[in-house]
Design a protein around this motif. Structure first.
Motif, PDB file in Angstrom:
ATOM      1  N   PHE A 179      -9.445  -6.678  -0.764  1.00  0.00           N
ATOM      2  CA  PHE A 179      -8.539  -6.672   0.385  1.00  0.00           C
ATOM      3  C   PHE A 179      -7.235  -7.389   0.049  1.00  0.00           C
ATOM      4  O   PHE A 179      -6.159  -6.964   0.474  1.00  0.00           O
ATOM      5  N   GLU A 180      -7.318  -8.437  -0.736  1.00  0.00           N
ATOM      6  CA  GLU A 180      -6.118  -9.159  -1.138  1.00  0.00           C
ATOM      7  C   GLU A 180      -5.197  -8.268  -1.980  1.00  0.00           C
ATOM      8  O   GLU A 180      -3.964  -8.294  -1.811  1.00  0.00           O
ATOM      9  N   ALA A 181      -5.777  -7.481  -2.884  1.00  0.00           N
ATOM     10  CA  ALA A 181      -4.975  -6.574  -3.705  1.00  0.00           C
ATOM     11  C   ALA A 181      -4.337  -5.479  -2.857  1.00  0.00           C
ATOM     12  O   ALA A 181      -3.193  -5.067  -3.108  1.00  0.00           O
ATOM     13  N   ILE A 182      -5.053  -5.002  -1.845  1.00  0.00           N
ATOM     14  CA  ILE A 182      -4.491  -3.997  -0.938  1.00  0.00           C
ATOM     15  C   ILE A 182      -3.285  -4.579  -0.198  1.00  0.00           C
ATOM     16  O   ILE A 182      -2.235  -3.932  -0.106  1.00  0.00           O
ATOM     17  N   ILE A 183      -3.424  -5.783   0.301  1.00  0.00           N
ATOM     18  CA  ILE A 183      -2.320  -6.431   1.013  1.00  0.00           C
ATOM     19  C   ILE A 183      -1.117  -6.598   0.095  1.00  0.00           C
ATOM     20  O   ILE A 183       0.038  -6.338   0.490  1.00  0.00           O
ATOM     21  N   GLN A 184      -1.351  -7.010  -1.131  1.00  0.00           N
ATOM     22  CA  GLN A 184      -0.261  -7.167  -2.086  1.00  0.00           C
ATOM     23  C   GLN A 184       0.431  -5.846  -2.370  1.00  0.00           C
ATOM     24  O   GLN A 184       1.659  -5.780  -2.486  1.00  0.00           O
ATOM     25  N   ASP A 185      -0.354  -4.782  -2.470  1.00  0.00           N
ATOM     26  CA  ASP A 185       0.218  -3.471  -2.752  1.00  0.00           C
ATOM     27  C   ASP A 185       1.039  -2.964  -1.569  1.00  0.00           C
ATOM     28  O   ASP A 185       2.106  -2.371  -1.754  1.00  0.00           O
ATOM     29  N   ILE A 186       0.563  -3.198  -0.351  1.00  0.00           N
ATOM     30  CA  ILE A 186       1.327  -2.819   0.838  1.00  0.00           C
ATOM     31  C   ILE A 186       2.636  -3.600   0.892  1.00  0.00           C
ATOM     32  O   ILE A 186       3.696  -3.039   1.204  1.00  0.00           O
ATOM     33  N   GLN A 187       2.573  -4.873   0.570  1.00  0.00           N
ATOM     34  CA  GLN A 187       3.787  -5.695   0.558  1.00  0.00           C
ATOM     35  C   GLN A 187       4.791  -5.148  -0.447  1.00  0.00           C
ATOM     36  O   GLN A 187       6.001  -5.086  -0.171  1.00  0.00           O
ATOM     37  N   SER A 188       4.311  -4.725  -1.620  1.00  0.00           N
ATOM     38  CA  SER A 188       5.192  -4.217  -2.673  1.00  0.00           C
ATOM     39  C   SER A 188       5.728  -2.830  -2.362  1.00  0.00           C
ATOM     40  O   SER A 188       6.920  -2.555  -2.537  1.00  0.00           O
ATOM     41  N   ASP A 189       4.839  -1.936  -1.876  1.00  0.00           N
ATOM     42  CA  ASP A 189       5.214  -0.536  -1.659  1.00  0.00           C
ATOM     43  C   ASP A 189       5.886  -0.284  -0.321  1.00  0.00           C
ATOM     44  O   ASP A 189       6.728   0.609  -0.201  1.00  0.00           O
ATOM     45  N   ILE A 190       5.495  -1.046   0.697  1.00  0.00           N
ATOM     46  CA  ILE A 190       5.964  -0.769   2.057  1.00  0.00           C
ATOM     47  C   ILE A 190       6.904  -1.878   2.529  1.00  0.00           C
ATOM     48  O   ILE A 190       8.114  -1.714   2.526  1.00  0.00           O
ATOM     49  N   SER A 191       6.347  -2.997   2.933  1.00  0.00           N
ATOM     50  CA  SER A 191       7.169  -4.116   3.412  1.00  0.00           C
ATOM     51  C   SER A 191       6.285  -5.316   3.675  1.00  0.00           C
ATOM     52  O   SER A 191       5.060  -5.206   3.829  1.00  0.00           O
ATOM     53  N   ALA A 213     -15.781  -0.951   4.068  1.00  0.00           N
ATOM     54  CA  ALA A 213     -16.540  -0.146   3.113  1.00  0.00           C
ATOM     55  C   ALA A 213     -15.589   0.615   2.194  1.00  0.00           C
ATOM     56  O   ALA A 213     -15.547   1.847   2.181  1.00  0.00           O
ATOM     57  N   PHE A 214     -14.797  -0.140   1.429  1.00  0.00           N
ATOM     58  CA  PHE A 214     -13.879   0.435   0.453  1.00  0.00           C
ATOM     59  C   PHE A 214     -14.465   0.218  -0.939  1.00  0.00           C
ATOM     60  O   PHE A 214     -14.771  -0.921  -1.317  1.00  0.00           O
ATOM     61  N   LEU A 215     -14.580   1.298  -1.719  1.00  0.00           N
ATOM     62  CA  LEU A 215     -15.218   1.208  -3.022  1.00  0.00           C
ATOM     63  C   LEU A 215     -14.353   1.826  -4.108  1.00  0.00           C
ATOM     64  O   LEU A 215     -13.666   2.821  -3.871  1.00  0.00           O
ATOM     65  N   GLN A 216     -14.427   1.255  -5.304  1.00  0.00           N
ATOM     66  CA  GLN A 216     -13.873   1.926  -6.466  1.00  0.00           C
ATOM     67  C   GLN A 216     -14.870   3.000  -6.893  1.00  0.00           C
ATOM     68  O   GLN A 216     -16.043   2.711  -7.149  1.00  0.00           O
ATOM     69  N   ALA A 217     -14.413   4.241  -6.936  1.00  0.00           N
ATOM     70  CA  ALA A 217     -15.295   5.336  -7.306  1.00  0.00           C
ATOM     71  C   ALA A 217     -14.464   6.572  -7.625  1.00  0.00           C
ATOM     72  O   ALA A 217     -13.369   6.757  -7.088  1.00  0.00           O
ATOM     73  N   SER A 218     -15.002   7.401  -8.482  1.00  0.00           N
ATOM     74  CA  SER A 218     -14.398   8.707  -8.751  1.00  0.00           C
ATOM     75  C   SER A 218     -14.918   9.707  -7.726  1.00  0.00           C
ATOM     76  O   SER A 218     -16.116   9.713  -7.407  1.00  0.00           O
ATOM     77  N   LYS A 262     -16.339   5.972  14.263  1.00  0.00           N
ATOM     78  CA  LYS A 262     -17.508   5.096  14.388  1.00  0.00           C
ATOM     79  C   LYS A 262     -17.718   4.278  13.124  1.00  0.00           C
ATOM     80  O   LYS A 262     -17.985   3.064  13.178  1.00  0.00           O
ATOM     81  N   ARG A 263     -17.610   4.935  11.965  1.00  0.00           N
ATOM     82  CA  ARG A 263     -17.821   4.268  10.688  1.00  0.00           C
ATOM     83  C   ARG A 263     -16.914   4.915   9.647  1.00  0.00           C
ATOM     84  O   ARG A 263     -16.954   6.129   9.450  1.00  0.00           O
ATOM     85  N   ALA A 264     -16.081   4.102   9.002  1.00  0.00           N
ATOM     86  CA  ALA A 264     -15.101   4.617   8.048  1.00  0.00           C
ATOM     87  C   ALA A 264     -15.380   4.089   6.648  1.00  0.00           C
ATOM     88  O   ALA A 264     -15.602   2.884   6.456  1.00  0.00           O
ATOM     89  N   TYR A 265     -15.365   4.996   5.697  1.00  0.00           N
ATOM     90  CA  TYR A 265     -15.497   4.661   4.290  1.00  0.00           C
ATOM     91  C   TYR A 265     -14.243   5.148   3.563  1.00  0.00           C
ATOM     92  O   TYR A 265     -13.584   6.099   3.997  1.00  0.00           O
ATOM     93  N   ALA A 266     -13.937   4.494   2.437  1.00  0.00           N
ATOM     94  CA  ALA A 266     -12.813   4.926   1.612  1.00  0.00           C
ATOM     95  C   ALA A 266     -13.129   4.616   0.166  1.00  0.00           C
ATOM     96  O   ALA A 266     -13.795   3.614  -0.140  1.00  0.00           O
ATOM     97  N   CYS A 267     -12.661   5.472  -0.726  1.00  0.00           N
ATOM     98  CA  CYS A 267     -12.856   5.220  -2.147  1.00  0.00           C
ATOM     99  C   CYS A 267     -11.619   5.654  -2.912  1.00  0.00           C
ATOM    100  O   CYS A 267     -10.855   6.519  -2.470  1.00  0.00           O
ATOM    101  N   ASP A 268     -11.428   5.033  -4.074  1.00  0.00           N
ATOM    102  CA  ASP A 268     -10.319   5.378  -4.952  1.00  0.00           C
ATOM    103  C   ASP A 268     -10.686   4.954  -6.368  1.00  0.00           C
ATOM    104  O   ASP A 268     -11.482   4.016  -6.556  1.00  0.00           O
TER     105      ASP A 268
END
Length: 218
Positions: free
Chosen positions: A79-91, A107-112, A65-71
């Motif tokens: 989102f642009e950095a995520i796409i770049q990282d997927i391109q570099s790491d995956i394909s 709802a993706f956040l930088q957090a400890s 229903k609602r997804a959150y993620a943090c790193d």
């Protein structure tokens, strides 16, 4: 599915999970297949220390229903950095797939995970996949206390860890000292057919599903 134990080579696995997983991700096909079995469409969920190119957060968007993620990595909030990282790491193909299917409005956040920026009793389920082995023991304790705080009383914590990087006696004490208990049976015996890699000196992967004790510590 509720047994906390070592992954076995005979367990279900998903070589393609959102996109084709790299062959070097020795345990993720098993971890993702197991973790995904707990996701329900009514859930509010967190992918804790989600990684940047890792796909589980996108699976949660699709199926909850609602997804959150943090790193801790600040790239997670771009989102642009995520796409770049997927391109570099995956394909390039995987990056194009994510870019076309998902938007930047997540709802993706930088957090400890030692200081989660979420309210108490917020999540039905928290997923923490292959993270504890990277934490100092004091940070592992604080992280599980934060998971306890942000989980609903009937919520569950679904996690995996590398052994022997994480000592299982320490893990057992960690579970109980942070207000959790195992949802089902727990088996710390390592069977002959346990999933294994020779990388990093030899590793095995352990899975656990936890719930809050009725009287959790503050």
């Amino acid at each position: 599915m509720l047994e906390s134990r070592f992954f076995l080579i005979s367990d279900p696995l998903a070589r393609h999970f959102i996109y084709r997983l790299p062959d070097t991700w020795w345990s993720r096909p098993y971890e993702y297949a197991w973790c995904a079995s707990f996701v329900e469409p009514t859930d509010t969920v967190l992918d804790a220390a989600c990684g940047i190119s890792h796909p589980f957060k996108f699976h949660l968007i699709r199926h909850s229903k609602r997804a959150y993620a943090c790193d801790w990595d600040p790239s997670v909030s771009s989102f642009e950095a995520i796409i770049q990282d997927i391109q570099s790491d995956i394909s390039e193909e995987a990056a194009q797939q994510i870019a076309s299917e998902f938007s930047s409005n997540h709802a993706f956040l930088q957090a400890s995970i030692t200081a989660l920026p979420y309210e108490e009793n917020m999540f039905d389920k928290i997923f923490c996949i292959s993270v504890l082995e990277h934490l100092h023991p004091t940070d592992a304790i604080q992280s599980l206390l934060e998971f306890n705080r942000t989980l609903r009383d009937d919520g569950v914590l679904i996690l995996t860890l590398d052994y022997p990087t994480v000592d299982l006696a320490f893990f057992d004490k960690l579970v109980h000292d942070t207000g959790f208990e195992f949802c089902g049976s727990v088996n710390y015996t390592r069977p002959a057919d346990a999933l294994h890699t020779d990388q990093w000196g030899g590793l095995y992967c352990f899975r656990a599903i936890l719930k809050k004790k009725s009287q959790a510590p503050k």
